[in-house]
Write an enzyme that holds these catalytic residues in place. Structure first.
Site, PDB file in Angstrom:
ATOM      1  N   ASP A 120       0.842  -1.199   0.000  1.00  0.00           N
ATOM      2  CA  ASP A 120       0.000   0.000   0.000  1.00  0.00           C
ATOM      3  C   ASP A 120       0.881   1.255   0.000  1.00  0.00           C
ATOM      4  OD1 ASP A 120      -2.201   1.703   0.077  1.00  0.00           O
ATOM      5  OD2 ASP A 120      -2.375   1.599   2.272  1.00  0.00           O
ATOM      6  N   ARG A 261       3.981  11.990  11.458  1.00  0.00           N
ATOM      7  CA  ARG A 261       2.656  12.033  10.841  1.00  0.00           C
ATOM      8  C   ARG A 261       1.872  10.804  11.279  1.00  0.00           C
ATOM      9  NH1 ARG A 261       0.357   9.439   6.494  1.00  0.00           N
ATOM     10  NH2 ARG A 261      -1.232  10.567   5.297  1.00  0.00           N
ATOM     11  N   ASP A 263      -0.760   8.486  10.723  1.00  0.00           N
ATOM     12  CA  ASP A 263      -1.560   8.094   9.567  1.00  0.00           C
ATOM     13  C   ASP A 263      -2.918   7.554   9.998  1.00  0.00           C
ATOM     14  OD1 ASP A 263      -1.757   7.317   6.625  1.00  0.00           O
ATOM     15  OD2 ASP A 263      -2.040   5.370   7.594  1.00  0.00           O
ATOM     16  N   GLU A 305      -3.133  13.129  10.334  1.00  0.00           N
ATOM     17  CA  GLU A 305      -3.804  13.000   9.044  1.00  0.00           C
ATOM     18  C   GLU A 305      -5.265  12.670   9.317  1.00  0.00           C
ATOM     19  OE1 GLU A 305      -4.246  10.327   5.048  1.00  0.00           O
ATOM     20  OE2 GLU A 305      -3.949   9.484   7.036  1.00  0.00           O
ATOM     21  N   ASP A 373      -1.486  11.176  -1.877  1.00  0.00           N
ATOM     22  CA  ASP A 373      -2.810  10.571  -1.881  1.00  0.00           C
ATOM     23  C   ASP A 373      -3.709  11.202  -2.944  1.00  0.00           C
ATOM     24  OD1 ASP A 373      -4.455   8.600  -0.854  1.00  0.00           O
ATOM     25  OD2 ASP A 373      -4.268   9.293   1.214  1.00  0.00           O
TER      26      ASP A 373
END
Length: 760
Positions: A120, A261, A263, A305, A373
């Site tokens: 991913d 970050r 996620d 995020e 993204d």
């Protein structure tokens, strides 16, 4: 807690400030599990002690400047290590380029170990303490982070909290039947409970990975997999999961990552009967992590995020008293920006920005145009409804427009996770391709290319105008286009996000020095914007911000004010030249040209912008200059008057002197004339005398001549008389001799002759 000598006291003091709240929140979350809490505290101390001294020094520095990341000098760049430079060592070699681009922090997209073909994009982590071998080692990362810190750059890493790869040690041991590790995930003996979850839990990837659960053959059980089947959701209701994942986070911080970050943070807590999004326990976990970071590694900033509706994003800041994330992705503004590019209508963007501007200034957004993204259309459709806009139809329009399927659109994008059933899909593409640069270059249309480059630059100017931290996606600084090569890669062709995850083109980057090239025009324009932003305090996050009414639905107006500086920023989203009907009274300077410009009825070319700055310092400077100029003018006037008076006096003096001189000249001339006259008189007298003498001489000569002539005439007369007498005498003699015959006649003739002689 026992306080040890040396630096441990620092840890104890930080912990003491937060211990009560930590204990209370942890006990609430984990039902007063004291053993788990004691382990949590010991883990914190252990990670503090393992922290390198140079990072502890950075901690102390940033504790003294807690808002360092809100500086107007901060500029981020997101990049994939392999796409940008091959590996971590390659990134180290390319740091001068990043420095040249003005970057002060780099976000290295997922680089931890993940299985090929089931990664991913790196978000299926198999080992949180190992770098993907093809990218390097953890030692390589630490060396890169150290070099970055020495160059004044920060380093951001993704921390995937919600799940692990099915290849992670915990997952492997769970598949092996170890109950302890199955409890770290969500395992169910049958589909009953998973089906209950599915009634209320939306699907993340309804097209590419439908469903929220997968079957695990090895143990004959169902496991929760909200994202992809190879990503197993972690069970944060188990304190061991939270403790160990937090330790993994601090391990990365101790390698040099100073921005983490988080996620997919809204997904991390699961509860049956809910949508498993944004649950209260999520905020508790983030708050605990924030405090733990302030204890172990205060230099670290937590970036959340949160790809959710606008109303669900802001709570992840926490409160001013009990903050959670330091920064959040400004997802809504990003999506609304592209909505505005498609519609050319700024009303929704004005509405959305108005909500952002109303938030406390301490809430810091990470602003961006594109990232790794997709673009999800999480817009405020409640606001759009008043204009008769239908959500499903409008999303279809946006996707059609930004793929170039709509008349007049030069955008080039692709759909991601298209769900025909719901009429929903997201969008992929680079900034340059979505702005029309790709289409213009393909067509060889110079006019279109100029316009597309203007739009690209204008969008970045808008990005830099927003409060918060601007982040550029690698390649946008040179206008890099879509990479369609992923269609030929079996590991990537099912994921259209690879459209904008192509390898960075160093050949194109080399053209940044050519100001006529697309790369050079964009690179230098963005660099100028970045330089201006860092030079003016009005771009600080602490500035007041507001929407300026332009009375034109194609032109967005933003006002900023801070410490004597005011910015009027105007952005034209129309392909036509437009006028911003503003009426600001101050004297402004156009930052892009350096020239004075009025902020009244401002004309903005198609897809262009204006940054107009008023500065109190500059105004005071101008006033002082005007005052000084006035004084100088007055001084010059007085000097001129004095000069004039002096000149007049000099003229008078000169005139008098001239008059005196003239009089003297006249006197002298008169004297000279008199002398000349006298001389002339003398000369005339002499000449007269001479003349008289000459006249006298002439007269004498004349007299002598006259006398001589008279004498000669007398002599001649006498001679004539003598001759006459002689003739007479001869005639008489002749007459006497002629005869005495006619004596009487001759006597009369003789008498007449005698009378005639008397007259003589």
């Amino acid at each position: 807690m026992e306080v040890r000598a040396g630096l441990t006291r620092e840890f104890a003091e930080r912990l003491e400030k937060r211990l009560d709240e930590l204990k209370w929140l942890y006990a609430e979350l984990y039902h007063n599990d004291e053993n788990a809490f004691r382990y949590f505290l010991s883990m914190l101390e252990r990670m503090y002690e393992a922290r390198p001294e140079e990072l502890k020094a950075l901690d102390r520095e940033r504790e003294q400047s807690a808002g360092w990341y809100r500086s107007n000098e901060v500029l981020g760049m997101m990049l994939y290590t392999n796409c940008f430079a091959g590996n971590l060592r390659g990134v180290r070699e390319k740091l001068p380029y990043l420095k040249e681009a003005g970057v002060t922090y780099i976000h290295l997209m997922p680089l931890l170990a993940s299985p090929k073909g089931r990664s991913d994009g790196g978000y299926a982590v198999a080992d949180f303490r190992q770098v993907e071998p093809e990218l390097g080692t953890m030692e390589d990362f630490a060396a890169l982070a150290s070099d970055c810190h020495k160059s004044g750059m920060s380093v951001c890493l993704d921390f995937v909290m919600n799940h692990t790869s099915e290849d992670h040690e915990w997952a492997r041991r769970a598949r092996a039947g170890e109950k302890e590790f199955q409890d770290r995930y969500f395992f169910f003996d049958n589909w009953n409970i998973p089906n209950d979850f599915d009634r209320t839990v939306p699907q993340v990837f309804p097209t590419t990975a439908p469903g929220n659960f997968s079957w695990c053959n090895e143990v004959g059980k169902v496991v929760m997999t909200s994202f992809y089947p190879y990503q197993w959701d972690l069970n944060y209701a188990n304190p061991t999961v939270f403790n160990d994942m937090t330790e993994n986070l601090f391990f990365l911080c101790n390698q040099g990552a100073d921005i983490i970050r988080l996620d997919a943070v809204p997904y991390i807590w699961k509860s049956l009967g809910t949508d498993c999004r944004n649950l209260p326990q999520v905020h508790t976990i983030v708050r605990i992590m924030r405090m733990a970071a302030e204890i172990v590694c205060p230099a670290t900033q937590i970036l959340g995020e949160v790809v959710m509706k606008p109303s669900q994003v802001v709570p992840y800041f926490g409160t001013l008293e009990k903050p959670e994330c330091h920064m959040l992705y400004n997802v809504t503004t990003m999506a609304t920006t592209w909505h505005t590019v498609a519609t050319k209508d700024v009303r929704l963007l004005k509405h959305q920005l108005g909500q952002v501007f109303a938030l406390p200034k301490q809430y810091t957004f990470l602003n961006y145009l594109r990232c790794h993204d997709d673009i999800g259309w999480g817009l405020d459709f409640g606001f759009l409804k008043q204009f008769g806009i239908d959500e499903v139809g409008h999303k279809r329009f946006l996707n059609d427009c930004l793929r170039g399927y709509f008349y007049g659109s030069d955008a080039r994008g692709e759909l991601y996770n298209d769900d025909p059933r719901l009429g929903d899909a997201r969008l992929c593409g680079t900034t340059a391709s979505l702005c029309g640069i790709e289409a213009a270059e393909y067509e060889g249309n110079v006019w279109k290319l100029d316009r597309a480059i203007r739009l690209h630059i204008m969008l970045h100017a808008f990005l830099f105008t927003q409060s918060g931290v601007p982040v550029i996606y690698s390649g946008d600084e040179i206008g890099q286009l879509n990479d369609y090569g992923y269609h030929n890669d079996p590991y990537k062709w099912d994921d259209s996000r690879y459209l904008h995850r192509g390898a960075f083109s160093w050949d194109e980057a080399a053209l940044r020095k050519d100001t006529e090239s697309r790369e050079g025009r964009i690179f230098n324009a963005l660099r100028k914007l970045e330089t201006l932003r860092s030079a003016h305090p009005v771009f600080l996050t602490a500035a007041d911000t507001w929407i300026i009414e332009t009375y034109n639905d194609h032109v967005l107006g933003i006002g900023r004010y801070y410490d004597g500086e005011k910015l009027v920023a105007l952005f034209n989203f129309s392909p036509q030249d437009e006028t911003a009907w503003v009426n600001e009274p101050e004297d402004y300077t156009d930052l892009m040209t350096g020239e004075s410009r009025r902020a009244q009825a401002v004309g903005i070319p198609a897809f262009d912008f204006a940054w107009l700055l008023w500065s109190r310092e500059e105004e005071e400077k101008r006033e002082k200059e005007a005052e000084a100029a006035a004084k100088e003018a007055e001084k010059e006037r007085k000097t001129a008057e004095k000069k004039k008076a002096a000149e007049e006096a000099a003229q008078k003096t000169a005139k008098k002197e001239a008059e005196v001189k003239q009089a003297s000249k006249e006197v002298a001339s008169k004297k000279k004339t008199e002398k000349v006259a006298e001389a002339k008189t003398v000369e005339t007298a002499e000449e007269s005398k001479k003349s008289d003498e000459k006249v006298s001489e002439a007269a004498l000569e004349q007299e002598a001549a006259t006398e001589q002539k008279a004498a000669e005439e007398r002599k001649a007369a006498e001679e004539a008389a003598r001759k006459t007498v002689e003739a007479v005498m001869k005639a008489e003699d002749a007459a006497k001799k002629a005869g005495k015959a006619a004596q009487s006649k001759r006597a009369a003739s003789g008498t007449k002759g005698k009378k005639k002689g008397t007259k003589k």
